[in-house]
Scaffold this active site. Structure first.
Site, short mmCIF file in Angstrom:
data_model
loop_
_atom_site.label_atom_id
_atom_site.label_comp_id
_atom_site.label_asym_id
_atom_site.label_seq_id
_atom_site.Cartn_x
_atom_site.Cartn_y
_atom_site.Cartn_z
N LYS A 80 0.84 -1.20 0.00
CA LYS A 80 0.00 0.00 0.00
C LYS A 80 0.87 1.25 0.00
CE LYS A 80 -4.13 1.69 2.52
NZ LYS A 80 -5.02 1.45 3.68
N SER A 155 -9.96 2.12 2.63
CA SER A 155 -9.07 2.83 1.75
C SER A 155 -8.16 1.92 0.93
CB SER A 155 -8.19 3.78 2.57
OG SER A 155 -7.37 3.04 3.48
N SER A 179 -10.03 -0.48 6.75
CA SER A 179 -9.47 -0.38 5.40
C SER A 179 -8.79 -1.63 4.87
CB SER A 179 -8.49 0.79 5.32
OG SER A 179 -9.22 1.99 5.29
N1 GLN Z 1 -13.28 4.05 5.98
C1 GLN Z 1 -12.68 4.45 7.20
C2 GLN Z 1 -12.33 5.90 7.16
O1 GLN Z 1 -12.61 6.53 6.20
C3 GLN Z 1 -11.49 3.59 7.49
C4 GLN Z 1 -10.20 4.11 6.99
C5 GLN Z 1 -9.03 3.21 7.30
O2 GLN Z 1 -9.18 2.16 7.91
N2 GLN Z 1 -7.86 3.67 6.91
O3 GLN Z 1 -11.77 6.44 8.07
#
Ligand code: GLN
Length: 501
Positions: A80, A155, A179
Site C-alpha cells: 500500500k 481505503s 481499510s
Molecule cells: N473508511 C474508514 C475511514 O474513512 C477507514 C479508513 C481506514 O481504515 N484507513 O476512516
C-alpha cells in the site's frame, strides 16, 4: 490468463521448491498481468518491475547455489502506498506528496526485503487512507474486478483489487477503521487487522496513530497467516510495538478447527438492517458452524452503537495533528502564492492545493474537536465511549471465544453512489470500527455471493487482544467448510475481468 497468477502464495512456495517454477517466471507473470490490466483497474500507482525482477533473479541464483532461503522468498507482493519505500515514490494517495521518495524503508518493507519477496509496486488508496472506496485518491479510483463499475472498497482498494484480479498473490494493507477488512469483503478476498502493536507502524504514514494497524491481504487464510508471520514482531522504532511474539499464525491456520468453539453473535451487528443477501449468507454460516460442532451464543454490546460517532471524533483529531507536518517545507509539493509570499501564505496555498475534500473535512473537524472549550465535550467524550466499547468486548469475550458478524452491511456499491454523502460512506465501517477502537484483532473472509447482485459478501471474526492465532485457526476451518460447500474457491466464481472496458 497465465495459470501461474492464479496460484496462492503457499502453492508458489511449493512450486519453487520442487523446481517447477522459478521466482523470475512467477514475478514476470504478475508483471505481465499488471501491464495488461492496470490501465483499467488502477490497483498500482507505481510499478517497480526492475527491482522486483532483480530480487527474483537473486532468489533463483541463491536457490541454484543450494542456499537455504526464507519461506516466502520469490513470492511477489504489493505494498500500500502509505508505507515508505526508498526505491519508489510514496504518495499516500495525495497530491501533496506526489514525487516524494522517502529516505527510509518502513519496517514492514525491510522485512519483505529480508524475506527476499519481490515487491511489484505500490497500491492505490483513498487520500491518507481516509475513505471506503478509493474515490478519494488523488490519482483516480481503483476498480473492483468482480464488476469494474463498482468500488473495490477502501481505503485499501488498490491492494484488494490487485489480489482479487491476480495482479499479486499477496499485499500489505493498513486498517484504521476497516481499510483492510472492508475491501476484503467486497472483493471476495481475505484481510486481517492484527492486535494493535503486533506489527510495527514505523514508516506507515500515520492517519490516526492510536487506531492504525498494518496487516496482510490475500486470497486465502493460510496465505495471510504466512505473510503475518513475516511482518510481525517487536520493533524498537515503534514505541507501541508489542514486546512479545504472538506465536505462529501459519501453524494456527494449518490446524483449523471450530469444534467446541463458542461464537458470539453481537446483537447490534447481527445483520439486521443489512442488505438481505448479506444477512442470508451470514445466517447460513451460523448454521454451518453449529452443524460442525460450534456453539452460537448471543452477546450484547450496547456501546457499539456509538462507535462510528466516537471514531469520527478521535480519528479527525489525531489526523489533524498527524497531517500538520505536510506544510510545504519538509515534504513534497510547494505552491508559491505569488507576491507577498510569507511562510504562512505558502503553507496555506500548498495545503489548499495539495489536500482533497475529505482530508480538509477531517482536518477541520479534528481541529475543532481539539479546540479549547470543545475538547472535553467532543474528544474527551469520545475517549470515554472508547473505554465503554472495550468493556463491551471484555464482557462479550467472557461468554464467547470469538465474535462473528458480517464484515460490511452491503456488497460493493457503484462509483458515485456515496461519494457526496459522507455519512453514508462512514456507515460501511459500522462492523469494523469497534476492533480499532479496542485495539483487538479482526479477520475478514469471504462469505459467499449475495443473491441480489451475485457479488461477494464477507464475514468477520473478532478475538481478544493478542489472540490473533485463535482467529487464524477458526477462519481457516470456516474457509474449508465454505469451500467444501461451494465446491470451489471463492475467487473461482469471479467473472473474467473485462480489460479495457
Ligand atoms: N473508511 C474508514 C475511514 O474513512 C477507514 C479508513 C481506514 O481504515 N484507513 O476512516
Amino acid at each position: 490468463m497465465n495459470e501461474i497468477i492464479k496460484k496462492n502464495a503457499s502453492e508458489l512456495v511449493d512450486l519453487m521448491a520442487s523446481g517447477e517454477l522459478s521466482a523470475t517466471e512467477i514475478t514476470k507473470a504478475h508483471l505481465d498481468r499488471i501491464a495488461e490490466i492496470n490501465g483499467t483497474i488502477n490497483s498500482y500507482l507505481h510499478v517497480t518491475s526492475e527491482a522486483a525482477l532483480a530480487v527474483a533473479a537473486d532468489v533463483d541464483r541463491r536457490r541454484a547455489a543450494g542456499e537455504k532461503l526464507p519461506l516466502l522468498a520469490g513470492v511477489p507482493i504489493a505494498v500500500k502506498d502509505n508505507l515508505t519505500t526508498t526505491d519508489a515514490p510514496t504518495t499516500s494517495g495525495s497530491k501533496i506528496l506526489e514525487g516524494w521518495i522517502p529516505q527510509y524503508d518502513a519496517t514492514v518493507v525491510t522485512k519483505l526485503r529480508n524475506e527476499l519477496m519481490p515487491i511489484l509496486g505500490k497500491t492505490n488508496l483513498d487520500e491518507f487512507a481516509m475513505g471506503s472506496s478509493t474515490e478519494f485518491s488523488a490519482f483516480g479510483p481503483s476498480r473492483n474486478p468482480w464488476d469494474i463499475e463498482r468500488i473495490p472498497g477502501g481505503s485499501g482498494g488498490g491492494s484488494s483489487s490487485a489480489v482479487a484480479s491476480y495482479s499479486a498473490p499477496l499485499a500489505i494493507g493498513s486498517d484504521t477503521g476497516g481499510s483492510i477488512r472492508f475491501p476484503a469483503a467486497v472483493t471476495g478476498t481475505v484481510g486481517h487487522k492484527p492486535t494493535y502493536g503486533a506489527i510495527s507502524r514505523y514508516g506507515l504514514i500515520a492517519l490516526a496513530s492510536s487506531l492504525d494497524q498494518i496487516g496482510p491481504v490475500s486470497r486465502n487464510v493460510l496465505d495471510a497467516a504466512l505473510l503475518q508471520d513475516v511482518i510481525a514482531g517487536h520493533d524498537p522504532h515503534d514505541s507501541t510495538s508489542l514486546p512479545e511474539s504472538l506465536g505462529s499464525m501459519a501453524e494456527a491456520a494449518r490446524n483449523g478447527s471450530v469444534k467446541g468453539m463458542r461464537f458470539g453473535v453481537i446483537k447490534q451487528l447481527s445483520g439486521e438492517g443489512f442488505q438481505p443477501g448479506v444477512k442470508k449468507r451470514f445466517d447460513e454460516t451460523l448454521a454451518l458452524l453449529t452443524a460442525n460442532g460450534a456453539e452460537i451464543v448471543e452477546v450484547d454490546c450496547p456501546s457499539f452503537e456509538y462507535a462510528i460517532a466516537a471514531y469520527y471524533l478521535i480519528l479527525p483529531a489525531e489526523a489533524s495533528s498527524n497531517l500538520a507536518k505536510f506544510d510545504s517545507v519538509r515534504f513534497g509539493m510547494r505552491v508559491n502564492p505569488g507576491e507577498n509570499a510569507t511562510i504562512e501564505r505558502v503553507m496555506a496555498a500548498t495545503r489548499e492545493a495539495g489536500f482533497g475534500p475529505e482530508v480538509k473535512r477531517r482536518i477541520i473537524l479534528g481541529t475543532y474537536a481539539l479546540s479549547s472549550g470543545s475538547y472535553d465535550k467532543y474528544y474527551g467524550a469520545a475517549q470515554k465511549v472508547r473505554t465503554l466499547i472495550q468493556r463491551d468486548f471484555e464482557a462479550a469475550f467472557a461468554k464467547a471465544d470469538v465474535l462473528i458478524s458480517p464484515t460490511a452491511p452491503t456488497t460493493a456499491f457503484k462509483f458515485g453512489e456515496k461519494v457526496d454523502d459522507p455519512l453514508a460512506m462512514y456507515l460501511n465501517d459500522v462492523a469494523t470500527i469497534p476492533a480499532n477502537l479496542a485495539g483487538t484483532p479482526g479477520i475478514a473472509i469471504p462469505n459467499g455471493l449475495a443473491d441480489e447482485d451475485g457479488l461477494p459478501s464477507g464475514v468477520q471474526l473478532l478475538a481478544p487482544a493478542r489472540a490473533d492465532a485463535r482467529l487464524y485457526k477458526v477462519a481457516a476451518a470456516l474457509e474449508a467448510l465454505h469451500e467444501a460447500g461451494w465446491g470451489k474457491r471463492m475467487m473461482d466464481f469471479a467473472p473474467e475481468l473485462k480489460v479495457g472496458a
